[in-house]
Write a protein that holds these residues in place. Structure first.
Motif, PDB file in Angstrom:
ATOM      1  N   PHE A 190    -178.637  15.823 -78.043  1.00 38.47           N
ATOM      2  CA  PHE A 190    -177.291  15.232 -78.020  1.00 38.47           C
ATOM      3  C   PHE A 190    -176.317  16.061 -77.183  1.00 38.47           C
ATOM      4  O   PHE A 190    -175.119  15.827 -77.209  1.00 38.47           O
ATOM      5  N   GLU A 191    -176.858  17.021 -76.443  1.00 36.56           N
ATOM      6  CA  GLU A 191    -176.024  17.847 -75.583  1.00 36.56           C
ATOM      7  C   GLU A 191    -175.967  17.268 -74.180  1.00 36.56           C
ATOM      8  O   GLU A 191    -176.992  16.941 -73.588  1.00 36.56           O
ATOM      9  N   GLY A 192    -174.752  17.156 -73.653  1.00 37.62           N
ATOM     10  CA  GLY A 192    -174.577  16.674 -72.292  1.00 37.62           C
ATOM     11  C   GLY A 192    -174.823  17.780 -71.295  1.00 37.62           C
ATOM     12  O   GLY A 192    -175.176  18.905 -71.653  1.00 37.62           O
ATOM     13  N   PRO A 193    -174.624  17.498 -70.028  1.00 33.16           N
ATOM     14  CA  PRO A 193    -174.871  18.509 -68.996  1.00 33.16           C
ATOM     15  C   PRO A 193    -173.842  19.623 -69.029  1.00 33.16           C
ATOM     16  O   PRO A 193    -172.653  19.382 -69.254  1.00 33.16           O
ATOM     17  N   SER A 194    -174.282  20.850 -68.798  1.00 29.48           N
ATOM     18  CA  SER A 194    -173.363  21.994 -68.798  1.00 29.48           C
ATOM     19  C   SER A 194    -172.456  21.980 -67.569  1.00 29.48           C
ATOM     20  O   SER A 194    -171.420  22.628 -67.554  1.00 29.48           O
ATOM     21  N   ASN A 195    -172.875  21.205 -66.537  1.00 27.39           N
ATOM     22  CA  ASN A 195    -172.059  21.153 -65.322  1.00 27.39           C
ATOM     23  C   ASN A 195    -170.929  20.138 -65.422  1.00 27.39           C
ATOM     24  O   ASN A 195    -170.207  19.897 -64.453  1.00 27.39           O
ATOM     25  N   GLY A 196    -170.790  19.508 -66.600  1.00 33.56           N
ATOM     26  CA  GLY A 196    -169.692  18.578 -66.815  1.00 33.56           C
ATOM     27  C   GLY A 196    -169.812  17.276 -66.050  1.00 33.56           C
ATOM     28  O   GLY A 196    -168.799  16.707 -65.630  1.00 33.56           O
ATOM     29  N   GLY A 197    -171.040  16.783 -65.872  1.00 41.89           N
ATOM     30  CA  GLY A 197    -171.245  15.553 -65.114  1.00 41.89           C
ATOM     31  C   GLY A 197    -170.601  14.332 -65.737  1.00 41.89           C
ATOM     32  O   GLY A 197    -170.172  13.414 -65.051  1.00 41.89           O
ATOM     33  N   GLY A 198    -170.518  14.311 -67.076  1.00 50.41           N
ATOM     34  CA  GLY A 198    -169.846  13.231 -67.776  1.00 50.41           C
ATOM     35  C   GLY A 198    -170.448  11.862 -67.520  1.00 50.41           C
ATOM     36  O   GLY A 198    -171.657  11.705 -67.360  1.00 50.41           O
ATOM     37  N   PHE A 199    -169.573  10.847 -67.461  1.00 49.40           N
ATOM     38  CA  PHE A 199    -170.023   9.464 -67.312  1.00 49.40           C
ATOM     39  C   PHE A 199    -170.690   9.239 -65.956  1.00 49.40           C
ATOM     40  O   PHE A 199    -171.661   8.481 -65.853  1.00 49.40           O
ATOM     41  N   ALA A 200    -170.191   9.911 -64.924  1.00 44.59           N
ATOM     42  CA  ALA A 200    -170.807   9.790 -63.602  1.00 44.59           C
ATOM     43  C   ALA A 200    -172.241  10.296 -63.622  1.00 44.59           C
ATOM     44  O   ALA A 200    -173.138   9.707 -63.006  1.00 44.59           O
ATOM     45  N   GLY A 201    -172.457  11.395 -64.357  1.00 42.64           N
ATOM     46  CA  GLY A 201    -173.808  11.922 -64.491  1.00 42.64           C
ATOM     47  C   GLY A 201    -174.709  10.976 -65.258  1.00 42.64           C
ATOM     48  O   GLY A 201    -175.886  10.813 -64.931  1.00 42.64           O
ATOM     49  N   PHE A 202    -174.142  10.341 -66.281  1.00 36.36           N
ATOM     50  CA  PHE A 202    -174.900   9.350 -67.059  1.00 36.36           C
ATOM     51  C   PHE A 202    -175.348   8.191 -66.171  1.00 36.36           C
ATOM     52  O   PHE A 202    -176.499   7.751 -66.235  1.00 36.36           O
ATOM     53  N   LEU A 203    -174.451   7.692 -65.341  1.00 40.70           N
ATOM     54  CA  LEU A 203    -174.793   6.581 -64.450  1.00 40.70           C
ATOM     55  C   LEU A 203    -175.843   7.003 -63.429  1.00 40.70           C
ATOM     56  O   LEU A 203    -176.753   6.223 -63.106  1.00 40.70           O
ATOM     57  N   ALA A 204    -175.741   8.225 -62.914  1.00 42.64           N
ATOM     58  CA  ALA A 204    -176.732   8.713 -61.960  1.00 42.64           C
ATOM     59  C   ALA A 204    -178.101   8.819 -62.627  1.00 42.64           C
ATOM     60  O   ALA A 204    -179.124   8.442 -62.038  1.00 42.64           O
ATOM     61  N   ALA A 205    -178.116   9.333 -63.859  1.00 46.44           N
ATOM     62  CA  ALA A 205    -179.378   9.442 -64.592  1.00 46.44           C
ATOM     63  C   ALA A 205    -179.953   8.057 -64.892  1.00 46.44           C
ATOM     64  O   ALA A 205    -181.175   7.850 -64.859  1.00 46.44           O
ATOM     65  N   LEU A 206    -179.076   7.094 -65.178  1.00 44.94           N
ATOM     66  CA  LEU A 206    -179.521   5.732 -65.444  1.00 44.94           C
ATOM     67  C   LEU A 206    -180.141   5.116 -64.184  1.00 44.94           C
ATOM     68  O   LEU A 206    -181.139   4.387 -64.263  1.00 44.94           O
ATOM     69  N   ALA A 207    -179.566   5.435 -63.035  1.00 46.56           N
ATOM     70  CA  ALA A 207    -180.119   4.941 -61.763  1.00 46.56           C
ATOM     71  C   ALA A 207    -181.495   5.532 -61.509  1.00 46.56           C
ATOM     72  O   ALA A 207    -182.430   4.830 -61.112  1.00 46.56           O
ATOM     73  N   VAL A 208    -181.635   6.829 -61.744  1.00 45.32           N
ATOM     74  CA  VAL A 208    -182.920   7.495 -61.542  1.00 45.32           C
ATOM     75  C   VAL A 208    -183.934   7.020 -62.573  1.00 45.32           C
ATOM     76  O   VAL A 208    -185.103   6.767 -62.254  1.00 45.32           O
ATOM     77  N   GLY A 209    -183.488   6.872 -63.828  1.00 42.50           N
ATOM     78  CA  GLY A 209    -184.395   6.472 -64.898  1.00 42.50           C
ATOM     79  C   GLY A 209    -185.011   5.108 -64.686  1.00 42.50           C
ATOM     80  O   GLY A 209    -186.107   4.824 -65.182  1.00 42.50           O
ATOM     81  N   GLY A 210    -184.325   4.254 -63.929  1.00 40.91           N
ATOM     82  CA  GLY A 210    -184.880   2.932 -63.661  1.00 40.91           C
ATOM     83  C   GLY A 210    -186.202   2.977 -62.932  1.00 40.91           C
ATOM     84  O   GLY A 210    -187.014   2.048 -63.032  1.00 40.91           O
ATOM     85  N   TRP A 211    -186.454   4.070 -62.182  1.00 39.75           N
ATOM     86  CA  TRP A 211    -187.698   4.222 -61.447  1.00 39.75           C
ATOM     87  C   TRP A 211    -188.911   4.207 -62.380  1.00 39.75           C
ATOM     88  O   TRP A 211    -190.005   3.742 -62.004  1.00 39.75           O
ATOM     89  N   ALA A 212    -188.743   4.730 -63.597  1.00 41.03           N
ATOM     90  CA  ALA A 212    -189.871   4.864 -64.517  1.00 41.03           C
ATOM     91  C   ALA A 212    -190.331   3.538 -65.094  1.00 41.03           C
ATOM     92  O   ALA A 212    -191.366   3.497 -65.780  1.00 41.03           O
ATOM     93  N   PHE A 213    -189.613   2.447 -64.836  1.00 43.63           N
ATOM     94  CA  PHE A 213    -189.951   1.163 -65.458  1.00 43.63           C
ATOM     95  C   PHE A 213    -190.139   0.067 -64.418  1.00 43.63           C
ATOM     96  O   PHE A 213    -189.801  -1.091 -64.638  1.00 43.63           O
ATOM     97  N   LEU A 214    -190.708   0.457 -63.284  1.00 47.95           N
ATOM     98  CA  LEU A 214    -191.061  -0.504 -62.245  1.00 47.95           C
ATOM     99  C   LEU A 214    -192.579  -0.667 -62.217  1.00 47.95           C
ATOM    100  O   LEU A 214    -193.310   0.255 -62.558  1.00 47.95           O
ATOM    101  N   GLY A 215    -193.046  -1.833 -61.775  1.00 51.90           N
ATOM    102  CA  GLY A 215    -194.476  -2.006 -61.558  1.00 51.90           C
ATOM    103  C   GLY A 215    -195.164  -2.996 -62.469  1.00 51.90           C
ATOM    104  O   GLY A 215    -196.314  -3.354 -62.233  1.00 51.90           O
TER     105      GLY A 215
END
Length: 480
Positions: A190-215
């Protein structure tokens, strides 16, 4: 002649539910999916990135359900191209197939690029150069095309070996890490990024995470090689995505809770937290065996991706929809579209040249997944419009969901509008340091260029008019 496709049966119909599931499972690949995105997930969203896995899985299942409904009614090689052509016309069908091929080839390039370090690490511990990574990626592609040329029966055995490797590298090791080598309690998740990415970091991770569910759509591309495809292909689509999603979640949790140096993972200092967690837990002796198992999974993934791209290209070529279709539609004595497989391999190898200028992992993942989400959106939006207008009756297929199908279709379209924009959004954090703007904007620029090229080809060559006079339809008329 087969009654369920309307085409002459040129491919070998010998795949069972398990074999078709294997192609989908190996294509989605929990090893390739999680090992590719775990580092970027850590950097963009911190340890809490793992919660994106169940979120994306549930949303992607709505997309897979629409694909399963379509596959149960039209189990034909070409998949999304064939469905959209029937529901929205030949022009839209051709354009969908064109973007699909571009996206699928990009994903094959990405898998070869991501698998290259594992091939290199199997033989040496020296630093891998950019040129060496490209060379190793080409070697993986050549191995994949060689295995594909053997025919569907040998292919089944290799994919089974790939699934066994997935089981060891993902399930077995993950359970061991959770049970015996956990270094953190659940609060870390439940810990967020130490670099303070916040919501922008969440969206970036969501974009990257989409790769794992293709095919999962790979199952539909081998419909003409599957026994009883109306029933078995939809099952394979849904089961492959669900099982891979659960394995990815297990692996994500185990690595996050077991790897000790969270700060190094978040900063990107640890390039591969999965490998680091395994070596930290089991010792240095486990390094090479682990690399070998992961490499088998990457090869299986490349083989399965090449398998379905070859069928997709073949499915369009026999309708005369592609340049040199009369060559691309050729089938070898082993009942495989061998020319389409080689053309795909060459195009994917050319894409590896993007990696000569530094680490292109983030760019290739965004590029490889961006096109797929655009195609997913076209297919689900077309299905929804056809469903609401009465042009498509899902109840005519083997999979009957009733009103639930409509609700899931609506959710799928909403999700894909969001994720297609999210993946395409230019982010410097996913590109190599100092990368030029063209790399940061890769998804937008490349697919804009592809759209222009596609429209020009559609206007000039008018491929949509060739369907009725294509060789496959001429052969159909002669056989009647």
């Amino acid at each position: 002649m087969t009654q369920d496709t309307g085409y002459a049966q040129e491919l070998q119909r010998g795949l069972s539910l398990w074999s078709t599931f294997s192609i989908g499972f190996a294509t989605i690949s929990p090893v390739v999916g999680i090992y590719a995105v775990v580092s970027l997930g850590y950097v963009t969203a911190g340890p809490s990135w793992v919660w994106l896995i169940p979120l994306v899985l549930v949303l992607q299942l709505t997309v897979a359900t629409v694909y399963a409904e379509l596959a149960s009614q039209w189990p034909i090689a070409g998949g999304c191209y064939q469905w959209v052509r029937r529901l929205a016309g030949d022009r839209t069908g051709w354009f969908t197939g064109f973007l699909y091929l571009a996206s699928a080839i990009a994903s094959l390039t990405t898998v070869a690029y991501l698998g290259a370090p594992w091939l290199w690490s199997l033989f040496t511990d020296e630093v891998l150069s950019s040129g060496g990574r490209v060379a190793c990626g080409v070697a993986l592609l050549l191995l994949a095309v060689a295995l594909n040329q053997l025919g569907v029966n040998p292919l089944k055995w290799f994919l089974n070996a790939g699934i066994a490797a997935e089981a060891v590298a993902s399930v077995g090791i993950s359970i061991a890490l959770l049970l015996f080598f956990r270094n953190h309690d659940l609060s870390l998740l439940f810990e967020g990024p130490s670099n303070g990415g916040g919501f922008a970091g969440f969206l970036a991770a969501l974009a990257v995470g989409g790769w794992a569910f293709l095919g999962f759509d790979a199952c539909s591309q081998v419909s003409e090689e599957t026994v009883d495809p109306q029933r078995e292909v939809p099952r394979a689509i849904l089961r492959s995505l669900t099982s891979v999603g659960l394995v990815v979640l297990l692996t994500g949790l185990s690595v996050t809770l077991s790897y000790g140096d969270v700060a190094a993972a978040e900063s990107g200092e640890t390039i591969d937290p999965v490998y680091a967690a395994v070596v930290e837990a089991f010792g240095a002796w486990a390094g090479k065996p682990f690399v070998a198992v992961v490499l088998v999974a990457f090869i299986a993934c490349a083989v399965s991706i090449l398998t379905y791209i070859g069928r997709a290209m073949y499915g369009m070529a026999r309708d005369g929809m592609l340049p040199a279709s009369h060559v691309l539609r050729r089938v070898s004595a082993r009942k495989v579209p061998h020319v389409a497989l080689w053309v795909t391999t060459v195009l994917a190898a050319l894409g590896l040249l993007l990696g000569l200028n530094g680490d292109a992992a983030g760019t290739l993942i965004a590029f490889g997944s961006g096109g797929f989400y655009i195609v997913f959106l076209i297919v689900t939006a077309t299905a929804l419009r056809a469903r609401l207008s009465g042009r498509w009756n899902p109840a005519a297929g083997a999979l009957k969901l009733g009103r639930k199908g409509l609700v899931l279709n609506v959710i799928a379209v909403i999700w894909l509008v969001f994720e297609a924009i999210n993946v395409a959004w230019p982010r410097a954090c996913l590109a190599a340091p100092g990368a030029p703007w063209i790399v940061v904007w890769a998804v937008v620029t490349v697919f804009s260029a592809l759209t222009v090229i596609g429209v020009i080809y559609l206007v000039v060559a008018r491929p949509h008019l060739r369907v009725a006079t294509s060789e496959s339809f001429a052969e159909l008329e002669e056989s009647r």
